[in-house]
Design a protein around this motif. Structure first.
Motif, short mmCIF file in Angstrom:
data_model
loop_
_atom_site.label_atom_id
_atom_site.label_comp_id
_atom_site.label_asym_id
_atom_site.label_seq_id
_atom_site.Cartn_x
_atom_site.Cartn_y
_atom_site.Cartn_z
N GLY A 240 -57.71 60.87 8.15
CA GLY A 240 -56.96 59.63 8.07
C GLY A 240 -56.12 59.27 9.26
O GLY A 240 -55.30 58.36 9.20
N TYR A 241 -56.24 59.99 10.35
CA TYR A 241 -55.39 59.72 11.51
C TYR A 241 -55.68 58.33 12.06
O TYR A 241 -56.83 57.96 12.29
N GLN A 242 -54.64 57.57 12.24
CA GLN A 242 -54.84 56.17 12.63
C GLN A 242 -55.34 56.02 14.06
O GLN A 242 -56.08 55.11 14.37
N ASP A 243 -54.89 56.95 14.94
CA ASP A 243 -55.31 56.86 16.33
C ASP A 243 -56.74 57.38 16.45
O ASP A 243 -56.99 58.56 16.26
N ARG A 244 -57.69 56.50 16.75
CA ARG A 244 -59.10 56.88 16.81
C ARG A 244 -59.38 57.88 17.93
O ARG A 244 -60.43 58.50 17.97
N PHE A 245 -58.40 58.08 18.79
CA PHE A 245 -58.56 58.99 19.92
C PHE A 245 -58.99 60.38 19.44
O PHE A 245 -59.86 61.02 20.04
N LEU A 246 -58.38 60.84 18.36
CA LEU A 246 -58.66 62.19 17.89
C LEU A 246 -59.93 62.28 17.07
O LEU A 246 -60.33 63.37 16.65
N HIS A 247 -60.60 61.16 16.83
CA HIS A 247 -61.86 61.21 16.12
C HIS A 247 -62.99 61.70 17.03
O HIS A 247 -64.06 62.07 16.55
N PRO A 249 -64.57 64.54 19.01
CA PRO A 249 -64.43 66.01 18.95
C PRO A 249 -63.86 66.61 20.23
O PRO A 249 -63.08 67.57 20.19
N ARG A 250 -64.23 66.04 21.39
CA ARG A 250 -63.71 66.58 22.66
C ARG A 250 -62.21 66.39 22.76
O ARG A 250 -61.47 67.29 23.15
N ASN A 251 -61.75 65.20 22.39
CA ASN A 251 -60.31 64.93 22.44
C ASN A 251 -59.56 65.78 21.42
O ASN A 251 -58.45 66.28 21.69
N LEU A 252 -60.16 65.95 20.24
CA LEU A 252 -59.51 66.74 19.19
C LEU A 252 -59.38 68.19 19.63
O LEU A 252 -58.32 68.81 19.46
N ARG A 253 -60.43 68.75 20.25
CA ARG A 253 -60.37 70.13 20.71
C ARG A 253 -59.29 70.32 21.77
O ARG A 253 -58.50 71.27 21.72
N VAL A 254 -59.24 69.39 22.74
CA VAL A 254 -58.23 69.49 23.80
C VAL A 254 -56.83 69.36 23.21
O VAL A 254 -55.90 70.10 23.59
N HIS A 255 -56.67 68.45 22.27
CA HIS A 255 -55.35 68.24 21.66
C HIS A 255 -54.90 69.47 20.89
O HIS A 255 -53.74 69.89 20.98
N GLY A 281 -67.62 69.72 10.34
CA GLY A 281 -68.39 68.85 11.21
C GLY A 281 -67.55 68.00 12.15
O GLY A 281 -68.05 67.08 12.77
N LEU A 282 -66.25 68.36 12.29
CA LEU A 282 -65.37 67.57 13.15
C LEU A 282 -65.23 68.18 14.54
O LEU A 282 -64.72 67.54 15.46
N LEU A 283 -65.68 69.43 14.68
CA LEU A 283 -65.72 70.09 15.98
C LEU A 283 -67.07 70.80 16.11
O LEU A 283 -67.63 71.26 15.11
N PRO A 284 -67.58 70.93 17.34
CA PRO A 284 -68.78 71.73 17.52
C PRO A 284 -68.48 73.18 17.16
O PRO A 284 -67.35 73.65 17.32
N ALA A 285 -69.49 73.88 16.64
CA ALA A 285 -69.28 75.30 16.31
C ALA A 285 -68.96 76.08 17.57
O ALA A 285 -69.51 75.83 18.63
N GLN A 286 -68.01 77.05 17.44
CA GLN A 286 -67.63 77.88 18.58
C GLN A 286 -68.78 78.83 18.93
O GLN A 286 -69.44 79.38 18.06
N GLN A 287 -69.01 78.99 20.19
CA GLN A 287 -70.06 79.89 20.68
C GLN A 287 -69.56 81.33 20.68
O GLN A 287 -68.42 81.59 20.93
#
Length: 287
Positions: A240-247, A249-255, A281-287
């Motif tokens: 539900g985060y309003q800022d689409r920035f974190l939608h 996956p790359r931005n979410l991982r960095v954040h 399914g919101l982040l790629p699986a860790q290697q």
């Protein structure tokens, strides 16, 4: 099954498969019953012409319970409220005309037993009831768990003998469209199984996703200082985060990595959050 037909991802494929079975069986079914070459627009027009069909193309009426035995198939017609009520339907129409009648209550039934005055039957599916009518094993399945007992002579009901179960199945197998129907039927069964499996997997994936988000929702929200995850009225976790920035996956991982570096997550919390977000399914699986 209706929910599968309405499913936006799979419903169209399923409807196409069912439609093909119905298309073929609706052509095959009339061809099982005897007919003649008398020109007419409708059964009613034949009656008006007085063109009574010969006995060999009519369905024989069941006038005594001794006319049928267990495992015979009969057609049960009720003409109440119909324009056909005034006529002896089985006597003035061909078998094909009878089996194609509209504006009457018509069902095919399998005889279970007889007495001196009654017959007990169970109704069986026909192509008119939908694609699931298995013509290869016709009359194996019944709608009724308890047989219906019928008296033979009523004002509006007529009962005709179609033949034994095996005789009708033999006609079906010998019909020119049987192989085409069988291929379409098996395909529809396969499509249905595939869709059911896909929907079950989707549902299981959503359960896993919800479980994953429930495990970490409070941890992530606390670290962010806002509600990245929230619950809807049904208790489902929403992104539900309003800022689409974190939608992204790359931005979410960095954040999340930045929050970890700032000490907002413990090492264990950070690993847990990454693992569960990957499951969701919101982040790629860790290697």
């Amino acid at each position: 099954m209706q929910s599968l037909l309405n499913d936006p991802a799979y419903g169209h494929k399923l409807r196409q498969a069912y439609h093909e079975v119905n298309r073929i069986s609706s052509r095959l079914w009339p061809g099982l019953w005897p007919d003649d070459s008398v020109p007419r627009d409708t059964p009613h027009s034949r009656i008006m012409l007085g063109a009574v069909p010969k006995e060999e193309v009519r369905i024989p009426a069941v006038s005594e319970t001794t006319d049928v035995k267990a495992d015979d198939l009969v057609v049960v017609i009720d003409t109440a409220g119909s324009s056909h009520a005034a006529y002896d339907i089985l006597g003035v129409l061909t078998g094909r005309e009878v089996m194609g009648l509209s504006h009457v209550t018509l069902k095919v039934a399998r005889v279970v037993s007889t007495t001196a005055k009654t017959i007990s039957v169970v109704t069986v599916p026909t192509p008119a009831d939908g694609w699931e009518c298995d013509l290869a094993n016709f009359a194996d399945r019944a709608y009724d768990s308890i047989p219906t007992t019928l008296t033979l002579k009523t004002k509006t009901r007529r009962i005709g003998r179609l033949g034994t179960v095996e005789e009708i199945r033999q006609r079906i197998r010998e019909h020119a469209l049987f192989d085409e129907w069988k291929e379409a039927y098996e395909n529809a069964k396969g499509v249905q199984r595939g869709v059911q499996e896909a929907v079950m997997k989707r549902q299981a994936d959503e359960v896993r996703r919800q479980e994953a988000l429930l495990k970490i929702g409070d941890v992530v929200n606390r670290a962010l200082g806002s509600d990245l995850f929230c619950l809807d009225a049904q208790g489902q976790v929403l992104f539900g985060y309003q800022d689409r920035f974190l939608h992204d996956p790359r931005n979410l991982r960095v954040h999340l990595a930045g929050l970890h570096a700032l000490g907002r997550f413990t090492d264990d919390e950070y690993d847990l959050v990454q693992d569960q977000l990957a499951i969701a399914g919101l982040l790629p699986a860790q290697q």
